[in-house]
Design an enzyme around this catalytic site. Sequence first.
Site, mmCIF file in Angstrom:
data_model
loop_
_atom_site.group_PDB
_atom_site.id
_atom_site.type_symbol
_atom_site.label_atom_id
_atom_site.label_comp_id
_atom_site.label_asym_id
_atom_site.label_seq_id
_atom_site.Cartn_x
_atom_site.Cartn_y
_atom_site.Cartn_z
ATOM 1 C CE LYS A 2 -1.463 -6.036 -0.406
ATOM 2 N NZ LYS A 2 -2.015 -5.930 -1.360
ATOM 3 N NE ARG A 55 -4.442 -0.144 -6.332
ATOM 4 C CZ ARG A 55 -5.864 -0.278 -6.057
ATOM 5 N NH1 ARG A 55 -7.777 0.182 -7.119
ATOM 6 N NH2 ARG A 55 -5.155 -1.705 -4.925
ATOM 7 N NE ARG A 75 1.387 -0.984 -3.219
ATOM 8 C CZ ARG A 75 0.807 -1.392 -2.686
ATOM 9 N NH1 ARG A 75 1.001 -1.783 -1.829
ATOM 10 N NH2 ARG A 75 -0.336 -1.458 -2.863
ATOM 11 N NE ARG A 129 -10.799 -2.181 -1.952
ATOM 12 C CZ ARG A 129 -9.470 -2.189 -1.987
ATOM 13 N NH1 ARG A 129 -9.036 -2.912 -1.030
ATOM 14 N NH2 ARG A 129 -8.787 -1.715 -3.434
ATOM 15 N NE ARG A 146 -8.170 1.926 -2.155
ATOM 16 C CZ ARG A 146 -7.204 1.144 -1.871
ATOM 17 N NH1 ARG A 146 -6.919 0.087 -0.983
ATOM 18 N NH2 ARG A 146 -6.336 0.715 -2.686
HETATM 19 P P1 AP5 Z 1 -8.700 -6.108 0.244
HETATM 20 O O1 AP5 Z 1 -7.917 -6.763 2.188
HETATM 21 O O2 AP5 Z 1 -9.130 -4.849 0.298
HETATM 22 O O3 AP5 Z 1 -7.481 -6.008 -0.019
HETATM 23 P P2 AP5 Z 1 -5.840 -5.411 -0.283
HETATM 24 O O4 AP5 Z 1 -5.229 -6.907 -0.273
HETATM 25 O O5 AP5 Z 1 -5.528 -5.034 0.646
HETATM 26 O O6 AP5 Z 1 -6.380 -5.118 -1.194
HETATM 27 P P3 AP5 Z 1 -6.339 -3.371 -1.162
HETATM 28 O O7 AP5 Z 1 -6.660 -2.851 -2.788
HETATM 29 O O8 AP5 Z 1 -5.415 -2.554 -0.562
HETATM 30 O O9 AP5 Z 1 -4.294 -3.669 -2.201
HETATM 31 P P4 AP5 Z 1 -3.295 -2.257 -2.539
HETATM 32 O O10 AP5 Z 1 -1.991 -3.007 -2.470
HETATM 33 O O11 AP5 Z 1 -3.696 -1.759 -4.008
HETATM 34 O O12 AP5 Z 1 -3.667 -0.704 -1.899
HETATM 35 P P5 AP5 Z 1 -3.255 -0.520 -0.938
HETATM 36 O O13 AP5 Z 1 -3.868 0.519 0.614
HETATM 37 O O14 AP5 Z 1 -1.703 -1.244 0.528
HETATM 38 O O15 AP5 Z 1 -10.022 -6.949 -0.054
HETATM 39 C C1 AP5 Z 1 -10.557 -6.566 -1.711
HETATM 40 C C2 AP5 Z 1 -11.692 -6.707 -1.354
HETATM 41 O O16 AP5 Z 1 -11.857 -8.500 -1.213
HETATM 42 C C3 AP5 Z 1 -12.533 -6.116 -0.017
HETATM 43 O O17 AP5 Z 1 -13.560 -5.287 -1.171
HETATM 44 C C4 AP5 Z 1 -12.298 -7.509 0.460
HETATM 45 O O18 AP5 Z 1 -14.212 -7.224 1.659
HETATM 46 C C5 AP5 Z 1 -12.766 -8.308 -0.182
HETATM 47 N N1 AP5 Z 1 -12.199 -9.388 0.077
HETATM 48 C C6 AP5 Z 1 -10.892 -9.877 0.778
HETATM 49 N N2 AP5 Z 1 -10.281 -11.270 0.817
HETATM 50 C C7 AP5 Z 1 -11.719 -12.208 -0.102
HETATM 51 C C8 AP5 Z 1 -11.686 -13.590 -0.061
HETATM 52 N N3 AP5 Z 1 -10.625 -14.734 0.720
HETATM 53 N N4 AP5 Z 1 -13.029 -13.510 -0.660
HETATM 54 C C9 AP5 Z 1 -14.126 -12.911 -0.708
HETATM 55 N N5 AP5 Z 1 -13.685 -11.615 -1.409
HETATM 56 C C10 AP5 Z 1 -13.073 -11.243 -0.450
HETATM 57 O O19 AP5 Z 1 -2.194 1.030 -1.286
HETATM 58 C C11 AP5 Z 1 -2.734 1.948 -2.453
HETATM 59 C C12 AP5 Z 1 -1.475 2.549 -2.726
HETATM 60 O O20 AP5 Z 1 -1.291 3.389 -2.567
HETATM 61 C C13 AP5 Z 1 -1.658 1.726 -4.497
HETATM 62 O O21 AP5 Z 1 -1.434 1.760 -5.418
HETATM 63 C C14 AP5 Z 1 0.401 2.903 -3.961
HETATM 64 O O22 AP5 Z 1 0.103 3.907 -5.280
HETATM 65 C C15 AP5 Z 1 0.117 3.070 -3.024
HETATM 66 N N6 AP5 Z 1 1.111 2.933 -1.999
HETATM 67 C C16 AP5 Z 1 1.418 2.284 -1.097
HETATM 68 N N7 AP5 Z 1 2.023 1.260 0.037
HETATM 69 C C17 AP5 Z 1 3.074 1.792 -1.092
HETATM 70 C C18 AP5 Z 1 4.123 1.452 -1.214
HETATM 71 N N8 AP5 Z 1 4.550 0.754 -0.082
HETATM 72 N N9 AP5 Z 1 5.606 2.253 -1.537
HETATM 73 C C19 AP5 Z 1 4.469 2.571 -2.845
HETATM 74 N N10 AP5 Z 1 3.456 3.118 -3.359
HETATM 75 C C20 AP5 Z 1 2.661 2.503 -2.346
HETATM 76 MG MG MG Z 2 -5.386 -2.798 1.620
#
Ligand code: AP5
Ligand code: MG
Length: 218
Positions: free
Chosen positions: A13, A171, A88, A127, A160
């Site tokens: 994402k 997660r 979410r 990552r 992270r």
């Molecule tokens: P990446 O682009 O980083 O993936 P992502 O979908 O952004 O993954 P996240 O881990 O950031 O999602 P998340 O939803 O768990 O975390 P968030 O920060 O939102 O890609 C992942 C890896 O794969 C990278 O190394 C990339 O280079 C690689 N990659 C990407 N595309 C690829 C491809 N096509 N092929 C190969 N490799 C690829 O949230 C973190 C925490 O914050 C949550 O757990 C929660 O505690 C809190 N939080 C955030 N938002 C909320 C909310 N709305 N409500 C409640 N809690 C929240």
């Molecule tokens: Mg992300």
Amino acid sequence: MKIIMLGAPGAGKGTQAMRIAEKYGIPHVSTGDILRANVKGDTPLGQKAKVFMNQGLLVPDDLVIDMLMDRIGQEDCKNGYVLDGFPRTIPQAESLDAALGKAGEKIDLAIDVDVPDDHIITRMGGRRACLGCGATYHIQFHPPKKEGICDVCAEKLILRDDDKAETVQKRLDVYHEQTQPLIDYYKKAGILKTVDGTMQMDSVFEAIVQILGESLWQ
Ligand code: AP5
Ligand code: MG
């Protein structure tokens, strides 16, 4: 243009949202990045959020909804944005719809980046993230030019805290239970599009650009 990125943790994402933001000149709004900045700055919100984030749990809705509404109310969001990691939960989606509805606005498109769980586990360990600008790298699939340093802002890259294997599994469980129902929510609203997130990053982006072209600028 108001876009939501849906998908499991690690689906890509953030990677795709950054590229959309750059191509279309709209802000990339990641609740995860905003929360991590608060944790890093040791703010009252960061202190509360950290406890949940490090366990792989969602931060409570009331904290995240207020934070997001505040962000999208800022001047740079006037012409749209790409939301990454929000909503979410169903209550988050309903709050967003209600707030936009009051202003006579709506979400244009929800893009689900679809990646099965076994792919995710492999991706997460590799990552590396930049806390400075939110850029994301992968040691194998998308390495930075200089090891450990962000190409965009030259900050040090980190692994992270929530990317440890056991937290990733938690997660994923939380995603299936609390976030996946949003796919149906946006399907019913008639604005859901799905892309195969197992393709290479460039191919995923091409598929998204095609969807955006078909949906928004006909
Ligand atoms: P990446 O682009 O980083 O993936 P992502 O979908 O952004 O993954 P996240 O881990 O950031 O999602 P998340 O939803 O768990 O975390 P968030 O920060 O939102 O890609 C992942 C890896 O794969 C990278 O190394 C990339 O280079 C690689 N990659 C990407 N595309 C690829 C491809 N096509 N092929 C190969 N490799 C690829 O949230 C973190 C925490 O914050 C949550 O757990 C929660 O505690 C809190 N939080 C955030 N938002 C909320 C909310 N709305 N409500 C409640 N809690 C929240
Ligand atoms: Mg992300």
